[in-house]
Design a protein around this motif. Structure first.
Motif, PDB file in Angstrom:
ATOM      1  N   PHE A 127       0.830  -1.200   0.000  1.00  0.00           N
ATOM      2  CA  PHE A 127       0.000   0.000   0.000  1.00  0.00           C
ATOM      3  C   PHE A 127       0.869   1.256   0.000  1.00  0.00           C
ATOM      4  O   PHE A 127       0.658   2.194  -0.767  1.00  0.00           O
ATOM      5  N   LEU A 128       1.873   1.252   0.896  1.00  0.00           N
ATOM      6  CA  LEU A 128       2.727   2.447   1.011  1.00  0.00           C
ATOM      7  C   LEU A 128       3.484   2.708  -0.293  1.00  0.00           C
ATOM      8  O   LEU A 128       3.586   3.843  -0.758  1.00  0.00           O
ATOM      9  N   ILE A 129       4.008   1.644  -0.857  1.00  0.00           N
ATOM     10  CA  ILE A 129       4.772   1.827  -2.096  1.00  0.00           C
ATOM     11  C   ILE A 129       3.866   2.335  -3.196  1.00  0.00           C
ATOM     12  O   ILE A 129       4.217   3.234  -3.968  1.00  0.00           O
ATOM     13  N   ASP A 130       2.679   1.778  -3.234  1.00  0.00           N
ATOM     14  CA  ASP A 130       1.720   2.218  -4.235  1.00  0.00           C
ATOM     15  C   ASP A 130       1.452   3.712  -4.055  1.00  0.00           C
ATOM     16  O   ASP A 130       1.462   4.477  -5.035  1.00  0.00           O
ATOM     17  N   ALA A 131       1.256   4.092  -2.813  1.00  0.00           N
ATOM     18  CA  ALA A 131       0.971   5.500  -2.542  1.00  0.00           C
ATOM     19  C   ALA A 131       2.146   6.371  -2.972  1.00  0.00           C
ATOM     20  O   ALA A 131       1.967   7.423  -3.598  1.00  0.00           O
TER      21      ALA A 131
END
Lengths: 111, 507, 136, 762
Positions: D646-650
């Motif tokens: 999720f964080l990387i996507d963000a």
């Protein structure tokens, strides 16, 4: 158990490949991102899905019954982060290329 | 756990620490230069003076990172093949590093040129030592990202375009390599190369093994620049600074070849008829296609780039023939190719320095004013083209002999044609750039005679001379290298030895 | 992006995010979290600050250059492996101290490695994102 | 021997330095080397040393390769020629090249050549042969291109090298094959395997390879064309390499390999036919040539053809004749070449038709020497050429088969040789049209050609002095050979009559040609000329290279990506269906509603990403895909993965958004055809991946890693989060690599953004 997710991985790959062949920079980069996600999910499915428990040792010092395989997870984490580094770099490179006069699609990169 | 394990790991730690330290001092020009040179020299000393003798003595050395036993932790393995590659890589690294002192301008150094360079060296060493397929993938990625940055450093238009192509194609390769790794884990439940190899030994009928083999072969083939997947190479190697091209030409594709040789002698050896035939066909086309590409070009850099492709074909042919002799030939070829090709690029850099271009149409008559320099080029070019008794000859000869033993007559024919055409284009460079009318130099060119070239640009010439003498040496005295290449090939063709060294005899 | 509300809420949120990132780092060995996630969280905090105020401000509260942070992170990560190397148990062999301090996890070389990852990721995020923000 | 040859090489390397010290005297200094070798060899010969002498030094024991030298009669003969004529060439070159530019490197390479040539005729291991063989090619290349400002010299040098290198490769193959058949790498031992070799299935390939090698070097049809072009070299080089020594390397080879591969019908036919064609063709071409150096070059080709034929026929007479002719030819041809150089220097032209009128008056000495040599050339008594010619005619009269054909061929060649005699003497020295404007030249330049010409006369008068040497050499070529005596006069036999006929016919052809302007109308054959074929191949290769490179290296990134993906798809797909086949575990067919919903969301979002033409909506749908996938991870027991994903996507989306405003809001669309094609590739890849996954998950996985980590992560690694423990402990090296990637990427992005900016951020 992996039936549906296998199909999902296939879908992601198909979408990613389709975008990789695009003439537009943004789509190309999105394609890279999607392929990255697809490979992550591929490893995950190839390492078999266990839906009951996360791979954490319980309070009693023993692993829970039927926990998910931590190895693919660790691999995916590493691969994802590496992929992120490469995607970010690629993104900036593509943007820089886009700043070159007379380049607004991939086909202009001849030479 | 003796000091020998430390020695192996030093090949990774030294470049990494060098990179970190130069990150701290990246503003300081002089310190930056020295740190990198010291790092590269230490690496060379480690590999030649410590690691190589150890391998000669002990055959295969392993160490477990984190101290976890074999299939569970990550294994670092150094056998003769790795050791040879490490020695040659660190040697080329130091040479290019010296060359880069002058060739790379201050601004690029300020933007951490040497950091990327050292990371590249670390990744290359890591790939040579990896005993774990996922770890191999990681080193590949470190190598790729460093090479991307090195390629684009300077933000030239051509560089940017080249980087886009290189990045995208490498990305595709990495993605499918990862798929391959996932597949291997999904089949065997292991990542350790020796363990995977053992699994396939015990399950020779695993239907997916050949599919996995192909999935490994293709990404490595892209990285090694095999036909028809070599697009990225000729389209990118002419764009960056020559030091960068030189180190790329020496190491990048060779890591791909290394990985191919490693995987297809250790893991995927149960369907040799299928996999190695694919490799052989690819090798044949690669040789021809590359050499014809070289024929069509008039820029030294582009000619040399296409020759890399063609010569990768030779190396893979050695693997595809799959006899100890052929693999020894491939190893010999890799070594002499790294030495000669890197040097030719460095020489091209000097030509660019003298004439301002490496396009053969703009360069002529170098032999008149720079006879010694020209002769060095000639010796190296002829070594590459394989004239006896120079280094390329031995490699070619071994491959031809091995080819006859395997009765692959078509391949021998291809090898011979390629050899002749290689000579053709090396002589094209010589005839056009070194012979011909001496040009009147425009004012901006400072180097007008050999004396000033040697005096004022010694840091460019020292690597060239050293590497040329080394090339000459392994040609005239081919025995030592031949001996070690044979040992390496025998180890490679006897994977049980490797498996035992990694997993212990109990397994 | 220089709104009053954002600036003031950032003043409160940023320290919390930083604290939370350290928390994530420390609990990582036993529960979801770890150096990477923590580092990203910390990076996000600074990015938020950069949006709310400006890049110069967040660089000021950071005190160190992002490159130095990255280098330090890498250095810590490598150094955490040296102990095993020197003691002869293998590169990156994990060693743990046998003392329990409340709030702080078990101390050991893998934790040092994780801290290195944390620092590197923080530096990386800043280095990668901040120049782009300034481009606006 | 090793030492003396090594010292020649060392001397060669020292030449540029010596040249700086001695200047123009370098040539005389260097001539000491060949003369001392000559004397040494001569001493061996006179002293009746028992031949052969062998010396060797191991080079590469893996393949029984050694630097080996072997001195027997044959190599003695060649060694004497090389060193003797070499000595004279140095003397000649000392005058000829006086004050020329780049003399240092010229003499260096000439000396290198001499060493290589000596090495070649003395070599006894096939590796040594190859080494010296190629070294002569390279030095010849450099010498032909000595005057490389001229386009023609560069072209000729390159052509010569490529042709002889082709021969070198053939030789390599031939020798490797011989090694495979016999396991023997010493040339002098190979004759013991004569029967094995000639009856082996590989005999024809071996023979062809060796023959092609020798043909290229000795300029035999159809490889002859490089030699006339090679006349772009300075004249001493032409005299030395391209008449007396290097081009004889092929002949030497035939002689050397006669006892090894010879004696078969294939050998006879191949060599004698090619030799025959070459000798007639060369003689006619020589007669047609006007450039004196080209004329000599063609006559050399013809002479080499004669020698090839002689060793091809392989009878005792033939071998003896060939051996004798080698000496005769070397003597007169080097003389003629040296004289051609002198005439060129003095008249300023190489064209015979442009020579000044009545040259014989102005240059009587030159005329005399040319006469001496040309008479020998045409085989007129009492010159040594006559002795040789008699033997050659004897040979064809007693040839083992098709005697008439050989006699006719030999006769035609001799006729033209006689005609050439008149060209060289009468046409060159009596005809002509220009006003004389002779340049002065040091008389010392005449020494060397005078010596060779007179030697020819002396040997003609006293041929018996050579009986020993030639018999010895012949006995090395043919083991059954019994020593013969050379004599000037053999009586009125058939050979003598043939000789007479040839003189008459030759004279008449020459004088006829002065009256009648006869030109052969053979224009239609032009495209079939080997040199035209060479040019065609040369250009054709380059054109083909350009064509294939244009096709492959299109420059279009999309093509590259498409081909790459297609290759992956096709090869993997084929392997999958051929080797593995579809397997689906029917037990895994149960479908989770939750996943189904997520899957549908991903599907819709993907479709949106694919077909939207707005950047922002593409990004939004991309983030939906990311969120859905992280929920899948979360739900399948991978919380760490979910959070990180999720964080990387963000973060990716953030960077995307940050730079997006530089890109256009609207996207390009695919063309319709592209859509279908790309769609096929995409669907194919997706399908293949899915099938592979089905196949992988067909069997349960027994991962010992999982069990080990479960057991040890808390007890040994003190962590409860197995994933984290793997990352920072079990597989820490991967993580180290990973953070390196991040660091590099960050620095790279920084460099990309800031490199072209003046302002710096940190």
């Amino acid at each position: 158990m992996e039936f549906l997710l296998s199909i999902l991985v296939g879908l992601l790959f198909a979408a990613g490949v389709y975008l990789l062949l695009h003439r537009d920079f943004v789509k190309l980069v999105i394609g890279i991102v999607i392929i990255g996600n697809a490979t992550a999910l591929f490893i995950f499915v190839a390492g078999r899905i266990v839906r009951q428990n996360a791979p954490f040792i319980q309070e009693n010092g023993l692993p829970p019954e039927n926990f998910a395989d931590p190895v693919p997870q660790a691999l995916i984490l590493t691969a994802l982060v590496i992929g992120f580094g490469i995607q970010a770099f690629a993104l900036i490179v593509f943007k820089k290329v886009y700043d070159i006069p007379k380049v607004d699609k991939i086909d202009d990169l001849k030479k | 756990m003796g000091y020998e394990k430390i020695i192996i790991l030093l090949t990774l730690i030294i470049p990494m620490l060098t990179a970190i330290i130069s990150l701290f001092f990246k503003k300081n020009r002089i310190v930056n230069n020295y740190i990198s040179i010291i790092g590269s020299s230490l690496l060379l000393i480690t590999t030649t003076a410590f690691l190589f003798p150890l391998i000669v003595e002990n055959e295969i050395l392993t160490t477990q990172v984190g101290g976890w036993k074999a299939p569970f932790g990550i294994t670092i393995v150094a056998d003769m093949f790795s050791a040879i590659m490490l020695v040659i890589a660190s040697f080329v690294g130091l040479m290019v590093n010296i060359y880069a002192l002058e060739n790379i301008d201050y601004k690029k150094k300020e933007f951490s040129f040497f950091v990327f360079f050292q990371f590249l060296m670390m990744a290359v060493n890591g790939a040579f030592l990896a005993g774990d397929i996922f770890n191999l993938y990681v080193w590949f990625e470190v190598m790729l990202i460093s090479s991307f940055v090195l390629l684009v450093l300077g933000n030239g238009t051509k560089q940017l375009i080249a980087t886009v192509k290189y990045t995208l194609l490498s990305f595709i390769a990495s993605a499918f390599l990862l798929v391959g790794v996932g597949m291997i884990y999904g089949i065997s439940g292991s990542l350790n190369m020796a363990d995977v190899a053992l699994y396939f030994r015990e399950h020779p009928n695993e239907p997916l093994m050949t599919v996995a083999a192909v999935l490994f072969m293709l990404p490595f083939a892209i990285k090694a620049a095999l036909f028809p997947l070599y697009f990225w190479l000729p389209d990118s190697y002419h764009t960056p600074k020559i030091s960068v091209t030189a180190i790329f030409s020496g190491l990048l594709t060779k890591v791909g070849v290394y990985a191919l040789i490693r995987c297809f002698t250790l893991i995927f050896i149960h369907d040799v008829h299928y996999t190695h035939t694919i490799l052989m066909v690819a090798a044949g086309f690669t040789m021809l296609s590359g050499v014809f590409g070289a024929l069509s070009k008039v820029n030294m850099r582009r000619i040399l780039s296409f020759h890399i492709v063609s010569q990768v074909g030779y190396m893979v042919l050695g693997l595809a023939l799959f006899t100890p002799l052929a693999i020894a030939g491939a190893i010999f070829y890799i070594i002499q190719h790294i030495l000669a090709k890197t040097n030719l690029f460095l020489i091209t850099g000097v030509v660019e320095k003298i004439k301002g271009t490496s396009n053969l149409k703009g360069v002529s008559g170098l032999y008149h004013r720079f006879p010694v320099f020209s002769i060095i080029f000639l010796v190296v070019a002829l070594s590459l083209a394989g004239l006896p008794p120079l280094s390329g000859f031995w490699a070619k000869f071994i491959l031809i002999k091995a080819g006859f033993e395997q009765q692959e007559y078509l391949m021998i024919f291809v090898v011979l044609i390629t050899g002749l055409l290689t000579l053709f284009s090396m002589m094209k460079i010589w005839v056009n750039a070194f012979w011909g009318k001496q040009q009147e130099e425009p004012d901006r060119n400072l180097i007008t005679n050999e004396k000033s070239l040697f005096k004022e640009h010694w840091s460019l010439l020292i690597p060239i001379i050293l590497m040329a003498s080394f090339t000459l040496f392994i040609g005239l005295f081919s025995m030592p290298l031949m001996k070690y290449a044979t040992i390496a090939a025998e180890q490679l063709m006897n994977p049980l030895q490797y498996i035992e060294a990694v997993l212990g005899t109990a397994n | 992006m220089n709104s009053f509300i954002l600036r003031n809420s950032a003043k409160i949120i940023v320290p919390f995010m930083l604290l939370f990132s350290v928390f994530l780092l420390f609990r990582g060995h036993n529960l979801p979290g770890g150096g990477f996630i923590g580092g990203l969280m910390a990076g996000a905090a600074f990015i938020l600050d950069a949006f709310a105020n400006n890049v110069a401000h967040s660089l000021k509260i950071l005190r160190f250059e992002p490159v130095k942070i990255m280098a330090t992170g890498l250095l810590l990560a490598v150094i955490s492996g040296f102990l095993g190397l020197i003691l002869g148990d293998g590169f990156f062999k994990g060693y743990w101290l046998n003392i329990e301090i409340p709030l702080i996890p078990k101390l050991g070389s893998p934790l040092l490695f994780d801290i290195g990852v944390y620092a590197l990721v923080l530096g990386m995020v800043l280095k990668m994102v901040l120049p782009n923000i300034e481009n606006d | 021997m090793i030492l003396s040859i090594l010292s020649v090489f060392i001397l060669a390397i020292l030449v540029p330095t010596l040249h700086k010290i001695t200047g123009n005297k370098i040539a005389y200094l260097l001539s000491l080397a060949p003369i001392s070798i000559f004397i040494a060899l001569f001493y061996y010969h006179l002293n009746g040393t028992t031949f052969p002498i062998r010396e060797s030094w191991e080079w590469n024991s893996y393949f029984n390769l050694e630097l080996a030298f072997y001195l027997d009669g044959l190599s003695l003969l060649f060694g004497l020629l090389i060193s003797g004529i070499g000595f004279l060439i140095y003397i000649y070159a000392g005058f000829y090249m006086k004050n020329a530019k780049y003399n240092g490197r010229f003499f260096m390479i000439l000396t290198l050549f001499m060493g290589a040539m000596l090495g070649l005729v003395l070599a006894d291991n096939w590796l040594s042969i190859l080494v010296f063989w190629e070294l002569t090619s390279i030095t010849s290349f450099l010498l032909i291109g000595h005057k490389n400002e001229k386009e023609s010299a560069r072209y000729a040098a390159w052509q010569g090298l490529l042709v002889t290198a082709l021969g070198g490769l053939a030789l390599l193959v031939g020798l490797v094959l011989t090694g495979i058949v016999t396991e023997e790498y010493t040339i002098s031992n190979l004759s013991q395997h004569h029967e094995l070799l000639t009856q082996h299935t590989l005999y024809i390939p071996i023979l062809l390879c060796v023959a092609v090698a020798a043909f290229t070097k000795s300029a035999q049809f159809p490889f002859h064309f490089w030699l006339p072009n090679a006349m772009a070299a300075p004249t001493p080089v032409s005299a030395y390499l391209h008449s007396a020594t290097m081009v004889k390397a092929g002949i030497y080879f035939f002689a050397r390999f006669s006892p090894i591969l010879g004696g078969t019908i294939e050998w006879q036919i191949l060599l004698s036919s090619i030799g025959g064609i070459t000798m007639i063709m060369g003689a006619i071409m020589a007669f047609k040539a006007d450039n004196i150096k080209k004329l000599l070059a063609y006559s050399t080709i013809s002479a080499l053809g004669i020698m090839t034929m002689a060793f091809g026929l392989g009878t005792e007479t033939a071998i003896f004749a060939g051996t004798v002719y080698i000496i005769a030819h070397a003597l007169y041809k080097s003389t003629l070449f040296m004289m051609a150089g002198i005439l060129d220097k003095q008249t300023g032209t190489k064209k015979i038709s442009e020579f000044p009128v009545s040259l014989y008056k102005k240059l009587p000495l030159a005329f005399a020497i040319v006469c001496l040599a040309a008479l020998s050339f045409a085989g007129i008594a009492p010159f040594f050429g006559f002795v040789a010619k008699e033997l050659l005619l004897e040979m064809v009269l007693h040839s083992p088969m098709l005697s008439a054909v050989y006699v006719a061929a030999m006769l035609i060649t001799s006729v033209f040789f006689v005609a050439l005699l008149f060209v060289l003497t009468h046409k060159a020295f009596f005809k002509g049209f220009k006003k004389p404007a002779l340049k002065n030249i040091h008389k010392g330049i005449y020494i060397a050609p005078a010596v060779t010409a007179l030697t020819g006369l002396v040997f003609g008068l006293f041929p018996d002095v050579l009986s020993n040497l030639t018999s010895l050499a012949s006995s090395n070529i043919s083991p059954e050979f019994e020593s013969k005596h050379l004599a000037l006069w053999h009586g009125f036999n058939n050979a003598f009559y043939l000789s007479l006929i040839s003189i008459l016919l030759g004279a008449s052809i020459y004088f006829l040609s002065l009256k009648v302007n006869w030109k052969l109308k053979l224009g239609f054959l032009k495209p079939l000329q080997p040199s035209k074929i060479y040019d065609f191949l040369f250009d054709g290769l380059i054109t083909f290279g350009q064509w294939q490179t244009r096709k492959i290296q299109t420059g279009y990134l999309r093509n590259y990506a498409m081909v790459t993906l297609l290759v992956i798809l096709v090869l993997t797909g084929f392997t999958f269906f051929y080797k593995a086949g579809i397997r689906i575990n029917t037990e895994s067919l149960d479908i989770y509603i939750f996943e189904l919903i997520l899957g549908l969301i991903v599907l819709i979002a993907l479709g949106f990403t694919l077909f939207t033409s707005s950047n922002i909506s593409a990004l939004l749908s991309l983030s939906v895909v990311g969120i859905a996938i992280s929920i899948i991870f979360m739900e399948a027991g991978a919380p760490d993965l979910a959070i990180t994903f999720f964080l990387i996507d963000a973060l990716t989306i953030t960077i995307f958004v940050l730079i997006l405003h530089k890109l256009p809001k609207k996207m390009l669309r695919k063309k319709n055809f592209d859509r279908i094609r790309d769609g096929f590739i995409a669907v194919g890849t997706g399908l293949l991946v899915t099938l592979i996954l089905f196949s992988i998950t067909y069997n349960p996985l027994n991962s010992k890693l999982k069990e080990f980590y479960a057991e040890n992560s808390y007890s040994a690694a003190k962590g409860k989060n197995m994933v984290n423990v793997i990352l920072v402990d079990f597989r820490v090296l991967d993580t180290l690599g990973e953070i390196c990637v991040l660091a590099i990427a960050a620095l790279g992005v920084f460099a990309l953004v800031n490199y072209t900016k003046n302002k710096k951020l940190d």
